[in-house]
Design an enzyme around this catalytic site. Structure first.
Site, PDB file in Angstrom:
ATOM      1  N   LEU A 147       0.866  -1.113   0.102  1.00  0.00           N
ATOM      2  CA  LEU A 147      -0.026  -0.135  -0.123  1.00  0.00           C
ATOM      3  C   LEU A 147       0.782   1.233  -0.049  1.00  0.00           C
ATOM      4  CD1 LEU A 147      -2.892  -0.924   2.440  1.00  0.00           C
ATOM      5  CD2 LEU A 147      -2.848  -0.263   0.138  1.00  0.00           C
ATOM      6  N   CYS A 148       0.305   2.396  -0.245  1.00  0.00           N
ATOM      7  CA  CYS A 148       0.952   3.800  -0.231  1.00  0.00           C
ATOM      8  C   CYS A 148       0.843   4.445   0.892  1.00  0.00           C
ATOM      9  CB  CYS A 148       0.428   4.411  -1.469  1.00  0.00           C
ATOM     10  SG  CYS A 148      -1.196   4.950  -1.295  1.00  0.00           S
ATOM     11  N   LEU A 149       1.459   5.603   0.978  1.00  0.00           N
ATOM     12  CA  LEU A 149       1.298   6.239   1.978  1.00  0.00           C
ATOM     13  C   LEU A 149       0.214   7.571   1.870  1.00  0.00           C
ATOM     14  CD1 LEU A 149       4.928   7.170   3.306  1.00  0.00           C
ATOM     15  CD2 LEU A 149       3.308   6.131   4.467  1.00  0.00           C
TER      16      LEU A 149
END
Ligand code: ATP
Length: 671
Positions: A26-28
């Site tokens: 996942l991303c930030l």
């Protein structure tokens, strides 16, 4: 689980994945950063969100009021947060998603409708709610609700002070209460509570956090040694007396009893707490406060046994001295080989000893060695020389008589540089005194280490073990440690990115090899840190002191309280230690508290800005590849994952680092 001001809080988090999401991680985006598929969900929930709460970035706030309060008055800000957390937690069931969404923006802007009394009332009502737990019909006449007053409306079981109209006593007898009182946190700091701590405190077996600091309490602390999960004990600024509470210091994360009237010897706090935790108690004595305890001091239990052992040691020493003089006087003893006397070694070595620091260990540490001298013949026969060709035929007596230099005193003992054969052979000798390991276990470990040799592992070449002493002999490494390279006198020298990556790769491989070889024997390193990464003549790194300590690194995840007490924990702790080493290589920052502070700092920077701020400036100026540095940082963060079960194993780490190295090599051929 969060600690500090957020303890007990409940958050509802809505995670939306972008339509085009196609990565395995996942991303930030959750914290308003640009897309980067660097982290997986566990990093975000276990690390970034907690970090965001604990280290908010006031220079780029979502909530300006909260930020300005935080900058202006940290104490008040913390208090506000605490109040808000309590409020939200109690009312959790009533909070809708929309309300939760808006509440984040209002931390400081929120005007608290309740005074302090209301807070107290809320705690009382919550307390009763738990006791009733839905099983007992609660009569309206009992009171115990937010619309009435405990004193004016005479809540059932509550007695109040007639003058101050404050709750004095709560007696809830025979009300058929059936709820469970799982008190994990008892916090009453910053009041004016006086009187005694009740003996019943020891019945709170689930207690994790106990904070009665800044009050006027004036009793002894009841024996709460049975509360095994306690991680916080804060009782500073009271008038408490008696002995330091008998707690499991290896488990405690916070401990402070400063400014009280405690007296007597300070127990072994496992090196975790400094004088600050004990200051302002003139009656306390011990190493931590640099005040020797008088010989008459007695303590019960373990420590009294220890003290007895220490004083018996002194008595034995005295006896040895008397015997020694007697023998000398009657001329019945020959001082040739057995006696540890200055003349003996100066006659053999004084022409080899040029500087004052290069004195024989016997000269310099005569008192330390006098116990060994008691039966030097027995000692001579029990030095076990392992398979290294460097020291074949080495005898204990050679070690004792050789010129030696104290290199340092670590947490577990002292380390000497020992020069044999006119300096032709240099060894490092670690002396560990109080070590709970049995001779048998030490032998088993040493043999296994000897068998599992890796070219980059600094295995012991000889060892000796007796009741009082343990000696471990290594080849001396002339180029110092990674710690020294980073923070020592030569630390100004260029330390290239490629070298750092290389060190990371070699150490990872070495450690992976050892874990693989010794996993079944349960022998992990146990104390992996930069002073234990040493450089040989060719500046190749090697890991030293493998397998000496059970477990040193403590993850900052409170859920892993008991983690590390088994050998599996020690292996996972090694991976944490390796992660901290990677952080050091990337940031060039010093480490305290087993790397927990560095890990926190890195998380805070990464969480706040996700810029290259975190990296050592020298790396940036060398034009090292930002992408590969970020990738190495990602590996480090995986290794220091607060949940030890989520940490990768070392074979995975080796693969990841080698992949980076290959990329680095390719880029240097094809810039
Ligand atoms: N074989 C060796 N050759 C050269 N220097 C060494 C050797 N082993 C250790 N040292 C250095 O000697 C110093 C003291 O080491 P020591 O192991 O006693 O302490 P430490 O590693 O700081 O702490 P700990 O007791 O927790 O291991 C350290 O700076 C270490 O890098």
């Amino acid at each position: 689980m969060l600690i500090g001001v957020y303890e007990g809080g409940v958050w509802k988090i809505r995670v939306e994945l972008p339509d085009a999401y196609s990565f395995g991680s996942l991303c930030l985006d959750v914290i308003n950063q640009s897309w980067s598929p660097m982290f997986d969900l566990s990093n975000i929930f276990d690390v970034f969100l907690p970090q965001l709460l604990l280290y908010p970035n006031p220079s780029d706030p979502l909530n300006r009021d909260a930020a300005s309060l935080m900058m202006k008055d940290r104490k008040q800000y913390d208090q506000k947060v605490k109040e808000r957390v309590d409020e939200e937690t109690v009312d959790d069931e009533d909070v809708t998603d929309e309300e939760t969404g808006s509440s984040d923006d209002e931390i400081a802007g929120h005007v608290d409708p309740y005074g302090e009394d209301e807070q107290v009332k809320r705690s009382h009502v919550g307390f009763m709610d738990r006791l009733v737990a839905g099983n007992v019909e609660r009569d309206q006449s009992w009171g115990w609700n937010m619309t009435s007053d405990p004193c004016k409306d005479k809540w059932l079981g509550v007695s109040c002070d007639s003058q101050s109209k404050l709750v004095k006593k709560v007696v809830l007898k025979q009300l058929n209460l059936t709820g469970v009182l799982d008190i994990g946190c008892l916090q009453a700091d910053g009041n004016q509570i006086s009187g005694h701590l009740p003996d019943s405190l020891k019945q709170l077996g689930d207690l994790k956090r106990f904070d009665i600091s800044d009050n006027n309490l004036s009793s002894k602390v009841p024996d709460i040694s049975g509360i095994s999960g306690l991680i916080t004990f804060l009782a500073q600024n009271n008038e408490l007396s008696g002995e330091v509470p008998n707690l499991d210091f290896s488990n405690l994360l916070q401990f402070n009893i400063s400014n009280n009237n405690f007296s007597g010897p300070i127990p072994d706090v496992k090196g975790r707490f400094s004088a600050d935790s004990f200051s302002g108690n003139p009656g306390l004595c011990g190493e931590v406060v640099s005040r020797p305890c008088p010989p008459s001091t007695r303590k019960s239990g373990d420590s009294s046994t220890k003290q007895f052992a220490i004083y018996s040691g002194y008595a034995a020493l005295g006896l040895v001295a008397v015997l020694f003089i007697a023998f000398k006087l009657v001329g019945k003893m020959k001082l040739k080989q057995d006696t540890i006397a200055v003349e003996a070694n100066t006659s053999k070595h004084n022409n080899k000893t040029s500087s004052t620091s290069n004195k024989s260990m016997i000269t310099e540490n005569k008192s330390e060695y006098s116990i060994s001298s008691f039966d030097s013949r027995a000692v001579l026969s029990s030095l076990v020389v392992l398979t290294s060709p460097t020291v074949q035929g080495l005898r204990f007596d050679d070690l004792l008589r050789a010129p030696a230099e104290l290199l340092g005193k670590g947490k577990h003992g002292s380390l000497y540089k020992v020069m044999l054969d006119n300096g032709a052979t240099t060894l490092a000798m670690k002396r560990i005194r109080e070590w709970s390991i049995t001779s048998e276990e030490l032998k088993r470990r040493m043999r296994r280490l000897d068998q599992a040799r890796h070219p980059n592992l600094l295995a012991p070449v000889a060892f000796y073990s007796s009741k009082q002493d343990n000696l471990l002999v290594y080849e001396y490494q002339p180029n110092g440690s990674l710690f020294r390279l980073l923070h020592g006198p030569e630390s100004g020298q260029a330390f290239e990115w490629e070298s750092r990556l290389n060190i990371a790769a070699i150490v990872a491989e070495e450690l992976a090899f050892m874990h693989e070889e010794l996993g079944e024997d349960g022998i992990a390193h146990g104390n992996l840190k930069s002073t234990n990464i040493l450089f040989n003549q060719n500046m190749d790194p090697s890991i030293s002191e493998y397998g000496l300590m059970e477990f040193q690194h403590q993850s900052f995840d409170l859920q892993s309280d008991n983690f590390g007490k088994d050998s599996y924990g020690s292996f996972k702790a090694d991976i944490y230690g390796f992660g901290v080493i990677l952080l050091k290589l990337l940031t060039w920052k010093p480490v305290q508290a087993n790397g927990i502070d560095l890990a926190r700092w890195v998380h805070s920077v990464v969480t706040e800005e996700w810029t290259v701020e975190v990296f050592d400036k020298a790396l940036i100026s060398q034009d090292a590849s930002e992408e590969r540095m970020l990738n190495l940082l990602q590996i480090a963060l995986k290794c220091i994952n607060p949940n030890p079960y989520e940490r990768p194993n070392l074979n995975q780490v080796v693969l990841m680092i080698n992949r980076l190295k290959d990329e680095e090599d390719r880029s240097s051929f094809d810039p």
